[in-house]
Write a protein that holds these residues in place. Structure first.
Motif, PDB file in Angstrom:
ATOM      1  N   UNK A   1       6.229   5.159   6.097  1.00 12.64           N
ATOM      2  CA  UNK A   1       5.761   5.064   7.220  1.00 12.64           C
ATOM      3  C   UNK A   1       4.604   4.182   7.357  1.00 12.64           C
ATOM      4  N   UNK A   2       4.098   3.113   7.578  1.00  7.31           N
ATOM      5  CA  UNK A   2       3.286   2.457   7.760  1.00  7.31           C
ATOM      6  C   UNK A   2       3.132   2.317   9.946  1.00  7.31           C
ATOM      7  N   UNK A   3       2.161   3.096  10.450  1.00  5.58           N
ATOM      8  CA  UNK A   3       2.141   3.016  11.783  1.00  5.58           C
ATOM      9  C   UNK A   3       1.583   3.291  12.029  1.00  5.58           C
ATOM     10  N   UNK A   4       0.364   2.096  11.832  1.00  3.92           N
ATOM     11  CA  UNK A   4      -0.514   1.386  13.114  1.00  3.92           C
ATOM     12  C   UNK A   4      -1.264   0.271  11.281  1.00  3.92           C
ATOM     13  N   UNK A   5      -1.420  -0.707  12.007  1.00  3.15           N
ATOM     14  CA  UNK A   5      -1.479  -2.192  11.264  1.00  3.15           C
ATOM     15  C   UNK A   5      -3.491  -2.250  11.242  1.00  3.15           C
ATOM     16  N   UNK A   6      -4.015  -2.156  12.307  1.00  2.00           N
ATOM     17  CA  UNK A   6      -5.229  -2.200  12.194  1.00  2.00           C
ATOM     18  C   UNK A   6      -6.297  -0.904  13.321  1.00  2.00           C
TER      19      UNK A   6
ATOM     20  N   UNK B   1       3.533  -4.509   6.735  1.00  2.00           N
ATOM     21  CA  UNK B   1       3.958  -4.177   8.098  1.00  2.00           C
ATOM     22  C   UNK B   1       4.495  -2.957   8.529  1.00  2.00           C
ATOM     23  N   UNK B   2       3.802  -2.990  10.105  1.00  2.00           N
ATOM     24  CA  UNK B   2       3.646  -2.342  11.294  1.00  2.00           C
ATOM     25  C   UNK B   2       5.596  -2.003  11.042  1.00  2.00           C
ATOM     26  N   UNK B   3       5.566  -0.877  10.684  1.00  2.00           N
ATOM     27  CA  UNK B   3       6.759  -0.074  11.223  1.00  2.00           C
ATOM     28  C   UNK B   3       7.677  -0.419   9.620  1.00  2.00           C
ATOM     29  N   UNK B   4       6.850  -0.951   8.873  1.00  2.00           N
ATOM     30  CA  UNK B   4       7.678  -1.006   7.430  1.00  2.00           C
ATOM     31  C   UNK B   4       7.977   0.605   7.093  1.00  2.00           C
ATOM     32  N   UNK B   5       9.208   0.891   5.932  1.00  2.00           N
ATOM     33  CA  UNK B   5       8.994   1.790   5.624  1.00  2.00           C
ATOM     34  C   UNK B   5       9.311   2.249   3.933  1.00  2.00           C
TER      35      UNK B   5
ATOM     36  N   UNK C   1      -3.107   2.461   8.430  1.00  2.00           N
ATOM     37  CA  UNK C   1      -2.919   4.450   8.881  1.00  2.00           C
ATOM     38  C   UNK C   1      -1.225   4.131   8.506  1.00  2.00           C
ATOM     39  N   UNK C   2      -0.852   5.090   7.559  1.00  2.00           N
ATOM     40  CA  UNK C   2       0.703   5.474   7.141  1.00  2.00           C
ATOM     41  C   UNK C   2       0.298   6.565   7.257  1.00  2.00           C
ATOM     42  N   UNK C   3       1.736   7.214   7.803  1.00  2.00           N
ATOM     43  CA  UNK C   3       2.379   8.510   7.584  1.00  2.00           C
ATOM     44  C   UNK C   3       3.095   8.560   6.980  1.00  2.00           C
TER      45      UNK C   3
ATOM     46  N   UNK D   1       0.784  -0.946   0.224  1.00  2.00           N
ATOM     47  CA  UNK D   1      -0.383   0.021   0.136  1.00  2.00           C
ATOM     48  C   UNK D   1       0.799   1.636   0.183  1.00  2.00           C
ATOM     49  N   UNK D   2       2.186   1.233   1.013  1.00  2.00           N
ATOM     50  CA  UNK D   2       2.978   2.590   0.266  1.00  2.00           C
ATOM     51  C   UNK D   2       3.352   2.712  -0.894  1.00  2.00           C
ATOM     52  N   UNK D   3       3.218   1.886  -1.639  1.00  2.00           N
ATOM     53  CA  UNK D   3       4.243   2.105  -2.527  1.00  2.00           C
ATOM     54  C   UNK D   3       2.886   2.530  -3.629  1.00  2.00           C
ATOM     55  N   UNK D   4       2.084   2.326  -3.921  1.00  2.00           N
ATOM     56  CA  UNK D   4       0.182   2.531  -3.996  1.00  2.00           C
ATOM     57  C   UNK D   4       0.359   3.771  -3.954  1.00  2.00           C
ATOM     58  N   UNK D   5       0.642   5.088  -2.271  1.00  2.00           N
ATOM     59  CA  UNK D   5       0.564   6.168  -1.725  1.00  2.00           C
ATOM     60  C   UNK D   5       1.214   6.580  -2.834  1.00  2.00           C
ATOM     61  N   UNK D   6       2.549   5.920  -3.217  1.00  2.00           N
ATOM     62  CA  UNK D   6       3.940   7.616  -2.785  1.00  2.00           C
ATOM     63  C   UNK D   6       3.532   7.236  -4.823  1.00  2.00           C
ATOM     64  N   UNK D   7       2.573   6.085  -5.051  1.00  2.00           N
ATOM     65  CA  UNK D   7       2.242   6.895  -7.129  1.00  2.00           C
ATOM     66  C   UNK D   7       0.969   7.713  -7.262  1.00  2.00           C
ATOM     67  N   UNK D   8       0.720   7.680  -6.235  1.00  2.00           N
ATOM     68  CA  UNK D   8      -0.781   9.163  -6.108  1.00  2.00           C
ATOM     69  C   UNK D   8      -0.026  10.015  -6.224  1.00  2.00           C
TER      70      UNK D   8
END
Length: 111
Positions: free
Chosen positions: A100-105, A83-87, A108-110, A30-37
């Motif tokens: 960064x992934x700040x929450x899993x459930x 994964x939680x904490x993935x950057x 939530x990404x920061x 999902x972090x890659x998709x947010x970057x593409x946005x």
């Protein structure tokens, strides 16, 4: 896979917790998709920077950005949940971007 989902439905189980095979997932998170946005934003900024537009043209540029987001986000394959904490670090134009992934459930990404 369809029979597993059907059995889960008939048994009254939540189909969102049904395990899925890896081959239906995208190779990105999902972090890659947010970057593409966000990747399109510098191009849009250069286009409208320092110019006096009428409100209708501004609305057209904003609408084009949201249509671009739909294009990027509409994908048949489901992205992996990070994964939680993935950057994820990347460059958007001349700006550094860190996600960064700040929450899993719930997810939530920061950035």
């Amino acid at each position: 896979m369809i029979t597993k989902l059907g059995k889960s439905l008939l048994q009254g189980k939540n189909i969102l917790n049904t395990p899925l095979p890896v081959y239906i997932f995208s190779k990105e998170t999902i972090l890659n998709r947010v970057y593409r946005l966000f990747h399109f934003v510098p191009k849009l900024q250069r286009k409208i920077e320092g110019q006096n537009f009428d409100p209708v043209l501004k609305l057209a540029y904003v609408a084009s950005y949201f249509l671009f987001q739909l294009h990027v986000d509409c994908c048949m394959q489901k992205p992996f949940n990070p994964i939680w904490g993935e950057t994820f670090q990347a460059k958007i134009g001349d700006m550094d971007c860190a996600l960064e992934q700040t929450l899993h459930k719930p997810l939530a990404s920061s950035f």
